[in-house]
Design a protein around this motif. Sequence first.
Motif, PDB file in Angstrom:
ATOM      1  N   VAL B 325      53.862   2.628  -7.960  1.00  0.00           N
ATOM      2  CA  VAL B 325      54.921   3.523  -8.426  1.00  0.00           C
ATOM      3  C   VAL B 325      55.054   4.673  -7.440  1.00  0.00           C
ATOM      4  CG1 VAL B 325      54.810   3.031 -10.898  1.00  0.00           C
ATOM      5  CG2 VAL B 325      53.250   4.700  -9.911  1.00  0.00           C
ATOM      6  N   GLU B 326      56.236   5.250  -7.398  1.00  0.00           N
ATOM      7  CA  GLU B 326      56.458   6.390  -6.518  1.00  0.00           C
ATOM      8  C   GLU B 326      56.416   7.677  -7.343  1.00  0.00           C
ATOM      9  OE1 GLU B 326      59.682   5.878  -3.792  1.00  0.00           O
ATOM     10  OE2 GLU B 326      59.169   3.780  -3.436  1.00  0.00           O
ATOM     11  N   PRO B 327      56.159   8.812  -6.698  1.00  0.00           N
ATOM     12  CA  PRO B 327      55.954  10.058  -7.443  1.00  0.00           C
ATOM     13  C   PRO B 327      57.120  10.446  -8.341  1.00  0.00           C
ATOM     14  CG  PRO B 327      55.341  10.343  -5.154  1.00  0.00           C
ATOM     15  CD  PRO B 327      55.954   8.993  -5.254  1.00  0.00           C
ATOM     16  N   HIS B 328      58.360  10.025  -7.969  1.00  0.00           N
ATOM     17  CA  HIS B 328      59.497  10.428  -8.791  1.00  0.00           C
ATOM     18  C   HIS B 328      59.681   9.493  -9.980  1.00  0.00           C
ATOM     19  CE1 HIS B 328      61.745   7.065  -7.313  1.00  0.00           C
ATOM     20  NE2 HIS B 328      61.196   7.310  -6.161  1.00  0.00           N
ATOM     21  N   ALA B 329      58.902   8.408 -10.042  1.00  0.00           N
ATOM     22  CA  ALA B 329      59.020   7.504 -11.182  1.00  0.00           C
ATOM     23  C   ALA B 329      58.483   8.204 -12.433  1.00  0.00           C
ATOM     24  CB  ALA B 329      58.236   6.228 -10.915  1.00  0.00           C
ATOM     25  N   THR B 330      58.887   7.691 -13.591  1.00  0.00           N
ATOM     26  CA  THR B 330      58.457   8.338 -14.826  1.00  0.00           C
ATOM     27  C   THR B 330      57.164   7.715 -15.319  1.00  0.00           C
ATOM     28  OG1 THR B 330      59.650   6.777 -16.198  1.00  0.00           O
ATOM     29  CG2 THR B 330      60.859   8.729 -15.474  1.00  0.00           C
ATOM     30  N   LEU B 331      56.524   8.388 -16.280  1.00  0.00           N
ATOM     31  CA  LEU B 331      55.306   7.827 -16.868  1.00  0.00           C
ATOM     32  C   LEU B 331      55.606   6.487 -17.519  1.00  0.00           C
ATOM     33  CD1 LEU B 331      53.469  10.855 -18.456  1.00  0.00           C
ATOM     34  CD2 LEU B 331      53.311   9.902 -16.156  1.00  0.00           C
ATOM     35  N   SER B 332      56.816   6.392 -18.078  1.00  0.00           N
ATOM     36  CA  SER B 332      57.210   5.141 -18.699  1.00  0.00           C
ATOM     37  C   SER B 332      57.244   4.006 -17.668  1.00  0.00           C
ATOM     38  CB  SER B 332      58.573   5.324 -19.356  1.00  0.00           C
ATOM     39  OG  SER B 332      59.102   4.101 -19.723  1.00  0.00           O
ATOM     40  N   ASP B 333      57.779   4.294 -16.487  1.00  0.00           N
ATOM     41  CA  ASP B 333      57.792   3.286 -15.410  1.00  0.00           C
ATOM     42  C   ASP B 333      56.368   2.870 -15.061  1.00  0.00           C
ATOM     43  OD1 ASP B 333      60.526   3.504 -15.190  1.00  0.00           O
ATOM     44  OD2 ASP B 333      60.415   5.053 -13.636  1.00  0.00           O
ATOM     45  N   ALA B 334      55.490   3.879 -14.960  1.00  0.00           N
ATOM     46  CA  ALA B 334      54.105   3.605 -14.578  1.00  0.00           C
ATOM     47  C   ALA B 334      53.445   2.705 -15.616  1.00  0.00           C
ATOM     48  CB  ALA B 334      53.331   4.917 -14.445  1.00  0.00           C
ATOM     49  N   LEU B 335      53.685   3.037 -16.904  1.00  0.00           N
ATOM     50  CA  LEU B 335      53.105   2.253 -17.987  1.00  0.00           C
ATOM     51  C   LEU B 335      53.614   0.820 -17.919  1.00  0.00           C
ATOM     52  CD1 LEU B 335      51.230   2.778 -20.337  1.00  0.00           C
ATOM     53  CD2 LEU B 335      53.203   3.262 -21.766  1.00  0.00           C
ATOM     54  N   GLU B 336      54.905   0.700 -17.649  1.00  0.00           N
ATOM     55  CA  GLU B 336      55.511  -0.625 -17.585  1.00  0.00           C
ATOM     56  C   GLU B 336      54.914  -1.430 -16.430  1.00  0.00           C
ATOM     57  OE1 GLU B 336      59.635  -0.269 -18.374  1.00  0.00           O
ATOM     58  OE2 GLU B 336      60.057  -2.240 -17.509  1.00  0.00           O
ATOM     59  N   GLU B 337      54.782  -0.778 -15.280  1.00  0.00           N
ATOM     60  CA  GLU B 337      54.187  -1.452 -14.126  1.00  0.00           C
ATOM     61  C   GLU B 337      52.777  -1.936 -14.449  1.00  0.00           C
ATOM     62  OE1 GLU B 337      55.124  -2.480 -11.160  1.00  0.00           O
ATOM     63  OE2 GLU B 337      57.178  -1.896 -11.624  1.00  0.00           O
ATOM     64  N   MET B 338      52.023  -1.094 -15.153  1.00  0.00           N
ATOM     65  CA  MET B 338      50.652  -1.478 -15.515  1.00  0.00           C
ATOM     66  C   MET B 338      50.668  -2.694 -16.415  1.00  0.00           C
ATOM     67  SD  MET B 338      48.648   1.984 -16.410  1.00  0.00           S
ATOM     68  CE  MET B 338      49.050   3.506 -15.625  1.00  0.00           C
ATOM     69  N   LEU B 339      51.600  -2.691 -17.379  1.00  0.00           N
ATOM     70  CA  LEU B 339      51.664  -3.809 -18.318  1.00  0.00           C
ATOM     71  C   LEU B 339      52.101  -5.082 -17.619  1.00  0.00           C
ATOM     72  CD1 LEU B 339      53.256  -2.040 -21.399  1.00  0.00           C
ATOM     73  CD2 LEU B 339      50.879  -2.688 -21.080  1.00  0.00           C
ATOM     74  N   ILE B 340      53.100  -4.961 -16.757  1.00  0.00           N
ATOM     75  CA  ILE B 340      53.591  -6.142 -16.032  1.00  0.00           C
ATOM     76  C   ILE B 340      52.504  -6.702 -15.134  1.00  0.00           C
ATOM     77  CG2 ILE B 340      55.234  -6.953 -14.278  1.00  0.00           C
ATOM     78  CD1 ILE B 340      57.229  -4.898 -15.408  1.00  0.00           C
ATOM     79  N   GLY B 341      51.833  -5.799 -14.423  1.00  0.00           N
ATOM     80  CA  GLY B 341      50.825  -6.244 -13.467  1.00  0.00           C
ATOM     81  C   GLY B 341      49.467  -6.501 -14.099  1.00  0.00           C
ATOM     82  N   SER B 342      49.369  -6.350 -15.434  1.00  0.00           N
ATOM     83  CA  SER B 342      48.084  -6.482 -16.135  1.00  0.00           C
ATOM     84  C   SER B 342      47.000  -5.678 -15.443  1.00  0.00           C
ATOM     85  CB  SER B 342      47.626  -7.938 -16.222  1.00  0.00           C
ATOM     86  OG  SER B 342      48.638  -8.729 -16.710  1.00  0.00           O
ATOM     87  N   ALA B 343      47.365  -4.500 -14.968  1.00  0.00           N
ATOM     88  CA  ALA B 343      46.390  -3.674 -14.272  1.00  0.00           C
ATOM     89  C   ALA B 343      46.079  -2.462 -15.130  1.00  0.00           C
ATOM     90  CB  ALA B 343      46.956  -3.228 -12.920  1.00  0.00           C
TER      91      ALA B 343
END
Lengths: 190, 392
Positions: B325-343
């Motif tokens: 994720v990039e710094p301007h992304a939202t926490l929601s984006d970060a959470l989504e990325e984590m869920l998608i990537g199972s990380a």
Amino acid sequence: MPVLVGAVLAVALGILAHRYRPLRTSILNLTSWFLTIPSLAFFALLIPVVGIGDTAPIIAMTFYALLPIVRNTVAGLTSVDQAIVEAAKGMGMGARARLIKIELPNAWPVILAGIRVATLLIIGITAIAALVGGGGLGQEIYSRGINRIPSPGSLEAILGGTGIIVLLAVIVDTIYLGIGRLTIPRGLRD
Amino acid sequence: MTDTMIELRELTKIYPGTDIPAVESLTMDIPRGEIVVFVGPSGCGKTTSLKMINRIIEPSSGHIVLDGEDVTNVDPDQLRRRIGYVIQQIGLFPHIRIGDNVATVPNLLGWDKERTRARVDELLDIVGLDPDIYRSRFPKELSGGQRQRVGVARALAADPPVLLMDEPFGAIDPITRTRLQNEFLRLQDELQKTIVFVTHDIDEAIKMGDRIAILEQKSIPAQFATPEEILTAPANEFVEDFVGAGATLKRLKLTRIREIDIIDDCLTGSITEDKHTLRRKLDESDWTALLLLDEQHRPIRWLRAPDFRHDRPVDQMGLPAVAFVEPHATLSDALEEMLIGSAGVAIVIDSRGTFQGILDIDTIINSIQLMRDESAEFYRAEKLIDPAEVVS
């Protein structure tokens, strides 16, 4: 020649019909009305006006060429994606620039198809021109063919004339394919 | 220079043949350099309102003032060349190349060839399309997301101060849409355009807007405020209903990663280091995993202690790094990325892909907690001054 004059006239009429809705039905009706006049009668009607010879058929055929081209011009312009037109408008493109740069190029494949149909239609009708003193392949069929039945060689003349007309149509059709390839913008081809 | 870029004054639109106005007496000040989002149920007149600004739809009455100048009666074509316009269907011209599409307005303005060419390349670059590859392609050869990028580039071509966007990301698949939204926000950070943005999606409004106008029927603003205000203090029932449930979750979309403390001291190693150095680093630290970076400091793989047992080159050990994720992304984006990537963690990188830090679930939970406390305090404060309570 009739195709060229017809095409220019018809595209202009088509644009007019597209632009001004109230005119659309009358223009389309008028052009289809021309097509319902039997060609022989049309030629005959023009003789008192322009006399015997090539002129009458040329005028008549120009009128016959109108319908398919006008129809397709209207259809082509109408089928242009409204989003494109709105985008052009939204960027400050004036009505004329929009027509020339956006609408006509995008409607061109359909318009060209109309011109192609008109040409083939006219090739067929041209033969009849011989009856009102016009030249062309009709002479072969009528003067040397039908009029001389049952003298020898008349059947051959009819078949020959017809065959050449068909051949001509096929050749012209192929030429149109080439014109299409050259003039339809690459972004619109499949 | 005033602080208001667009003033709408009593704008009304009554379509011919109808009695009820589509837009009734809309008055609004749109601040310079901000994204103002018009959001509302379908048929509320938000698109009509937008299209009156560049007079694609002529107002029946009222005035539009652009940068201090009343433009209600100026030549519409001249006006539109000063306003970028992006529509949902994009409307790229299919018969001309991408480069020529982007050059539309410069050509109308009569720029010379060299200047136009340079600007087209610059813009394609800005929206993330390699000019050398895409300049001479046709629109049909591009994907939906790429086309919309071109749409944005085309709208920006003559550097207009104002941009009107009518559901620009509406017809794009969700993943590409999120990416385009983020890219657009980053772009806006640099460009500082005044943008009017129409959407029917409240989540998009919250994400994109500096200010949101929630519109009721006839384009009557139910509330015109910042996303934070709308989420924490909805003006009335209509706004409350429209925002819907899950306001806390939505606030995750308001907080950007750069606004919270990310973990920037996590264990990293470089691909230039040998296996033993990396192993020793990992053993000596409290971390269970080491993030391997390439020569440009871009994260490539996660290495854990057991991974060193296999005899593989360093760049093939462990698991590939995911959830960027990039710094301007939202926490929601970060959470989504984590869920998608199972990380369990998201890796924060800058626009060049350089490693900045990491973000784990705990960081997000903490910030949710913080938000909840803030709103609890907000509501307690409300209650304290509630006259009903004082009486009882």
